[in-house]
Motif scaffolding. Structure first.
Motif, PDB file in Angstrom:
ATOM      1  N   LYS A   1       0.962  -1.348  -0.135  1.00 50.96           N
ATOM      2  CA  LYS A   1       0.186  -0.122  -0.121  1.00 50.96           C
ATOM      3  C   LYS A   1       0.676   1.647   0.215  1.00 50.96           C
ATOM      4  CE  LYS A   1      -3.811   0.359   2.769  1.00 50.96           C
ATOM      5  NZ  LYS A   1      -5.000  -0.284   3.318  1.00 50.96           N
TER       6      LYS A   1
ATOM      7  N   PRO B   1      -2.336  -1.856  -8.445  1.00 55.91           N
ATOM      8  CA  PRO B   1      -3.863  -1.078  -7.342  1.00 55.91           C
ATOM      9  C   PRO B   1      -2.577  -1.279  -6.182  1.00 55.91           C
ATOM     10  CG  PRO B   1      -4.353  -3.186  -7.943  1.00 55.91           C
ATOM     11  CD  PRO B   1      -3.521  -3.673  -8.831  1.00 55.91           C
TER      12      PRO B   1
ATOM     13  N   ARG C   1      -2.878   4.784  -2.712  1.00 54.66           N
ATOM     14  CA  ARG C   1      -3.719   5.530  -1.949  1.00 54.66           C
ATOM     15  C   ARG C   1      -3.569   7.144  -1.919  1.00 54.66           C
ATOM     16  NH1 ARG C   1      -4.438   0.168  -2.348  1.00 54.66           N
ATOM     17  NH2 ARG C   1      -5.588  -0.673  -1.161  1.00 54.66           N
TER      18      ARG C   1
ATOM     19  N   SER D   1       1.126   5.147   9.880  1.00 55.55           N
ATOM     20  CA  SER D   1       0.253   4.354  10.086  1.00 55.55           C
ATOM     21  C   SER D   1      -0.012   3.579   9.027  1.00 55.55           C
ATOM     22  CB  SER D   1      -1.030   5.406   8.844  1.00 55.55           C
ATOM     23  OG  SER D   1      -0.708   6.835   9.518  1.00 55.55           O
ATOM     24  N   GLY D   2       0.695   2.399   8.630  1.00 54.74           N
ATOM     25  CA  GLY D   2       0.275   1.882   7.914  1.00 54.74           C
ATOM     26  C   GLY D   2       0.313   0.837   6.494  1.00 54.74           C
ATOM     27  N   PHE D   3       0.984   2.005   6.189  1.00 54.69           N
ATOM     28  CA  PHE D   3       1.361   2.121   4.484  1.00 54.69           C
ATOM     29  C   PHE D   3       2.998   1.353   4.944  1.00 54.69           C
ATOM     30  CE2 PHE D   3      -1.666   5.981   4.561  1.00 54.69           C
ATOM     31  CZ  PHE D   3      -2.987   5.439   3.280  1.00 54.69           C
TER      32      PHE D   3
ATOM     33  N   ASP E   1     -10.822  -3.442  -3.140  1.00 51.42           N
ATOM     34  CA  ASP E   1     -10.618  -2.638  -2.173  1.00 51.42           C
ATOM     35  C   ASP E   1     -10.173  -1.481  -1.822  1.00 51.42           C
ATOM     36  OD1 ASP E   1     -10.842  -4.951  -0.952  1.00 51.42           O
ATOM     37  OD2 ASP E   1      -8.715  -6.207  -1.525  1.00 51.42           O
ATOM     38  N   LYS E   2      -8.925  -0.519  -3.509  1.00 50.66           N
ATOM     39  CA  LYS E   2      -8.180   0.693  -3.482  1.00 50.66           C
ATOM     40  C   LYS E   2      -9.941   1.545  -3.096  1.00 50.66           C
ATOM     41  CE  LYS E   2      -6.359   3.617  -6.688  1.00 50.66           C
ATOM     42  NZ  LYS E   2      -5.254   3.965  -7.371  1.00 50.66           N
TER      43      LYS E   2
ATOM     44  N   ASP F   1     -10.512   1.323   0.073  1.00 47.42           N
ATOM     45  CA  ASP F   1      -9.637   2.643   0.707  1.00 47.42           C
ATOM     46  C   ASP F   1      -9.734   4.501   0.695  1.00 47.42           C
ATOM     47  OD1 ASP F   1      -8.853   0.501   1.956  1.00 47.42           O
ATOM     48  OD2 ASP F   1      -7.151   0.594   1.404  1.00 47.42           O
TER      49      ASP F   1
ATOM     50  N   ARG G   1     -13.083   5.492   2.221  1.00 42.64           N
ATOM     51  CA  ARG G   1     -13.230   5.836   3.430  1.00 42.64           C
ATOM     52  C   ARG G   1     -11.921   7.471   4.499  1.00 42.64           C
ATOM     53  NH1 ARG G   1     -10.412   1.439   4.434  1.00 42.64           N
ATOM     54  NH2 ARG G   1      -8.934   2.007   5.009  1.00 42.64           N
TER      55      ARG G   1
ATOM     56  N   GLU H   1      -4.596   8.983   8.121  1.00 45.71           N
ATOM     57  CA  GLU H   1      -4.350   7.272   8.908  1.00 45.71           C
ATOM     58  C   GLU H   1      -5.593   6.060   8.101  1.00 45.71           C
ATOM     59  OE1 GLU H   1      -4.752   9.002  12.894  1.00 45.71           O
ATOM     60  OE2 GLU H   1      -3.252   9.824  12.317  1.00 45.71           O
TER      61      GLU H   1
ATOM     62  N   GLY I   1      -6.626   6.187   5.766  1.00 55.14           N
ATOM     63  CA  GLY I   1      -5.685   5.470   4.839  1.00 55.14           C
ATOM     64  C   GLY I   1      -5.346   4.111   4.532  1.00 55.14           C
ATOM     65  N   GLY I   2      -4.422   4.345   5.823  1.00 56.09           N
ATOM     66  CA  GLY I   2      -3.148   3.391   6.591  1.00 56.09           C
ATOM     67  C   GLY I   2      -3.572   1.639   6.981  1.00 56.09           C
ATOM     68  N   ALA I   3      -4.781   2.620   7.766  1.00 57.54           N
ATOM     69  CA  ALA I   3      -5.741   1.324   8.312  1.00 57.54           C
ATOM     70  C   ALA I   3      -6.808   0.624   7.240  1.00 57.54           C
ATOM     71  CB  ALA I   3      -7.100   1.727   9.204  1.00 57.54           C
ATOM     72  N   GLU I   4      -6.856  -0.786   7.908  1.00 58.51           N
ATOM     73  CA  GLU I   4      -7.575  -1.840   6.864  1.00 58.51           C
ATOM     74  C   GLU I   4      -8.096  -2.057   7.005  1.00 58.51           C
ATOM     75  OE1 GLU I   4      -5.530  -4.524   5.661  1.00 58.51           O
ATOM     76  OE2 GLU I   4      -3.727  -3.747   6.110  1.00 58.51           O
TER      77      GLU I   4
END
Lengths: 67, 167, 564
Positions: A8, A34, A37, A58-60, C121-122, C125, C128, C557, C559-562
């Motif tokens: 991601k 894809p 984000r 944040s998880g990227f 999925d994208k 996100d 969201r 934040e 965007g990074g979350a699942e």
């Protein structure tokens, strides 16, 4: 890993340049992974270096800045 | 952004987790290429291990928020393109070196502040945790003390222990 | 809305199928089910085409029936459709800045056509992230500012005079500033104009007479702009005239400062006598040529298309061909050779001129920049690439085609007005195709050779165009600025260090004295919301409305979350 790793990428795009380029890639139906984000900013100068850190926090998996 | 790249390197995260590219509005194919390449690059690096890099990442953020670094980033052009009031102009190379040094120093200070958040530590303990020479830690700790960001908390036997202080 | 409680936020999400453009590649059902579960989302609807009349009325109905106070449309790109949806929100009584757009077509369904699952999925996100942003949006009011109905034209050459006359004829007050004692600029030195071969002086005289006699034009010759500040609608300019400094306010500014001709000192033995430039050739033609001149050699690309000046000056080829024809008119038996690298004769008229010149016996010899011609005492030595041998051309007169180079004043003017110049020192337009006569800075326009070497026709066309662009704010009398601007979010934190003032590319920031000491002040109408001030502020005192730090943090934040 049972599931294949899908990266991601936090992506900052400047409204006038890279965001427009991304739109035009879409209009031409150019295919790319894809993984992005996208956050649109009015200018890539808005991207505070701290945003990069926030993204990784944040998880990227990585951060792309398109100006 | 060069500073961010440098910080990602020193922190062990690696500058290849970030990419800055210029794409004009007419360059859709170039954009698609960049994203494809960078996706592959990220895939190769594997998932970002947030737990492992929690501490360095916090230090990177602290460094980027430090007023010294923010000043130096902001004032680059002023210093390299124009003369100062003493009619001195910095050569870009000299400036780069200065910036790199400042970034490293600030990062080390940020690391010290971050490890001290967990509790009082001696210089030796800090050096082990951060994997830096004791001498470097002493220098940076000294600066932090002068700015009231760290201080002596007490002695463990004969060894002084330090704590972080809110700036 | 700082006093709005979290639970009061009611977000409506409208997901567009765009026919099959989106629905054909993403799982729409999954998307809408997902959106319903997101925080603050109270209403989700799918539309076949959100931008159609039916789609728009659905959005308006949704806002009113479900009491929505934030709206998200997930569809195409905000670059084309955000204005439409914003105005729909406004029509339904919602502040248009409480709208957020999510791009799931141009940057999702169209580019991930074979990856339905990952594409969906994208899109989830991105929705969201949009919801996270929407929850933190604040209403904004458009910023209005009056325009001083007066135009400043800098430069009294052909493009500047044309622009000034065009604006003055529309009834606007114009101040024309020319550095030299006389109007006319480069036009004064030219003999005849291609392709019609009319006298340049006739055109110059006609324009100068019209400008000098125009009741709406105030003329300052021997004058220059000395200081400038302000923004579109209100530029405060100091003009240094022969009778002292004049302080005048302007709504718009036109840059028509032209260019200079490069003097080829040290090249090909240039001496201004026997070896001259094309501009000096024009002067000789004006006087009438010495009939003893029989052999003339012209060399193209002298001092251009090299490392120092990599660009093609564009107009020197036409000038050389035109002057060769004019020489033929005065001395029919003259032998003329033009040594060129590539001939730049764009346009129908130039093509015809080129053809006619060959019919008249003007000789064209291609040379290679690696092996340039050599000028000797009475001849020119040139390596003919096609023949593969050296040629000796007798030469009574050698004419060097030198490029137009950026005017020496360009740098000073660019710094005064904070407008860009390119790598060659010419002024740089806002956008090469979309805003070719505007600068990136609003209210300043550009025409003629100040931008890039232009011939008279082009300079006139650009002068008219720039005047037309400039008359838009003048005729409207006020400008509306998008309220995406820098704000001093934390006044106490600001230490008036001035870093942002130095960095701002639009001159939109200034240091002001306030009750709390010196603080930065944002000039709303001048600010473009680029955000470099906020990103650089060492104190984090500045922020950008609609793109606030906390809004962007929330989006990162989210965007990074699942996805759940």
């Amino acid at each position: 890993m049972s599931k294949q790793f899908k990266p991601k990428i936090l992506t900052f795009l400047c409204n006038w340049c890279a965001y427009a380029a991304a739109d035009s890639a879409g209009v031409s139906r150019l295919q790319y992974p894809p993984t992005t984000r996208v956050i649109r900013t009015m200018c890539s100068a808005r991207v505070d270096p701290v945003f990069v850190v926030k993204g990784l926090k944040s998880g990227f998996d990585s951060v792309f800045v398109g100006g | 952004m060069e500073i961010v790249e440098q910080l990602l390197d020193i922190s062990g995260i690696g500058r290849n987790r970030m990419q800055l590219r210029w794409v004009s509005s007419a360059e859709g194919p170039l954009f698609a290429d960049y994203i494809t390449q960078f996706s592959d690059q990220t895939k190769e690096l594997g998932p970002f291990d947030l737990k492992k890099f929690m501490l360095p990442l916090a230090a990177v953020e602290r460094t980027l928020m430090s007023s010294r670094i923010r000043w130096l980033i902001g004032i680059t052009r002023e210093l390299t393109d124009f003369e100062n009031v003493y009619h001195e102009k910095l050569e870009e190379e000299d400036y780069k070196r200065l910036l790199q040094q400042a970034t490293e120093e600030e990062y080390h200070k940020a690391m010290i502040v971050e490890v001290l958040r967990e509790g009082p530590l001696s210089v030796k303990e800090m050096a082990e945790k951060i994997r830096l020479p004791v001498y470097t830690i002493s220098l940076r700790l000294n600066e932090l003390e002068r700015h009231g960001q760290a201080g002596l908390s007490g002695y463990d036997g004969g060894t002084p222990k330090f704590i972080g202080l809110a700036a | 809305m700082p006093d709005m409680k979290d639970e009061d936020i009611r977000i409506g999400v409208f997901i567009c199928h765009c026919g099959s453009n989106i629905a054909g590649y993403l799982d729409m059902e999954e998307l809408s089910e997902y959106a319903e579960k997101l925080p603050h989302v109270t209403f989700v609807q799918r539309n076949l085409y959100s931008c159609s009349e039916a789609g728009i009325s659905e959005i308006k109905k949704g806002i009113m029936e479900h009491d929505l106070n934030r709206v998200i449309v997930a569809s195409c790109t905000p670059r084309t459709h955000e204005p439409l949806f914003r105005s729909s929100c406004a029509e339904a009584g919602l502040n248009p800045y409480l709208f957020e757009m999510v791009n799931i077509r141009d940057q999702c369904s169209w580019v991930h056509m074979k990856e339905r699952e990952d594409g969906t999925d994208k899109a989830k996100d991105q929705i969201r992230m949009g919801v996270a942003k929407a929850a933190l949006l604040e209403p904004q009011e458009p910023i209005m500012s009056d325009v001083q109905i007066r135009a400043l034209v800098i430069g009294g050459g052909i493009s500047g005079m044309t622009a000034a006359l065009s604006l003055a004829n529309r009834g606007y007050e114009v101040v024309l500033v020319e550095k030299e004692k006389n109007l006319g600029g480069m036009l004064n030195q030219i003999y005849k104009l291609a392709p019609t071969m009319t006298d340049a002086s006739a055109l110059a005289e006609e324009k100068i007479r019209a400008v000098t006699g125009h009741p709406n034009i105030t003329l300052f010759t021997g004058s220059k702009v000395n200081a400038a500040q302000g923004f579109i609608g209100k530029y405060q300019i100091d003009i240094e005239t022969e009778s002292g400094i004049k302080k005048i306010d302007f709504g718009v500014i036109l840059i028509a400062t032209g260019a200079s001709v490069y003097t080829p000192e040290g090249l090909y033995g240039y001496d201004g006598q026997r070896i001259i430039t094309q501009l000096e050739m024009e002067r000789l033609l004006k006087k009438g040529l010495d009939q003893g001149i029989k052999n003339i050699v012209m060399i193209q690309c002298v001092g251009s298309r090299n490392e120092d000046r990599p660009y093609c000056s564009r107009i020197c080829c036409q000038t050389a061909v035109k002057n060769a024809m004019l020489i033929k008119n005065q001395i029919p038996e003259a032998k003329i050779s033009i040594l060129y690298r590539d001939m730049q004769m764009y346009g129908v008229e130039n093509e015809e001129l080129f053809r006619d010149s060959k019919a008249k016996g003007i000789r064209y010899i291609n040379y290679d920049s690696v092996q340039p011609p050599e000028v000797e005492s009475d001849k020119v030595r040139v390596y003919h690439a096609l023949l593969g041998r050296e040629m000796l051309l007798p030469a009574d007169l050698v004419v060097l085609s030198t490029p137009l180079i950026a005017h020496e004043d360009a740098v000073e003017i660019s710094q005064l007005l904070r407008i860009s110049i390119d790598e060659n020192g010419f002024f740089l337009e806002g956008h090469v195709k979309l805003r070719p006569l505007d600068f990136a800075t609003d209210g300043i326009f550009l025409c003629g050779s100040a931008h890039y070497p232009a011939n008279i026709r082009e300079a006139v066309a650009q002068g008219l165009g720039a005047a037309s662009r400039a008359s838009i704010p003048l005729s409207q009398g006020s400008v509306v600025v998008e309220p995406i601007i820098s704000v001093l979010a934390n006044e106490d934190a600001c230490i008036a260090c001035g870093l942002c003032v130095a960095l701002c590319p639009y001159g939109a920031l200034e240091i002001q004295k306030t009750e709390k000491g010196e603080k930065v002040h944002v000039i709303d109408v001048a600010c473009k919301g680029c955000g470099c001030c906020a990103a650089a502020c060492p104190q984090k005192a500045l922020d950008i409305t609609h793109f606030r730090d906390r809004q962007i943090f929330a989006v990162i934040e989210a965007g990074g979350a699942e996805a759940q």
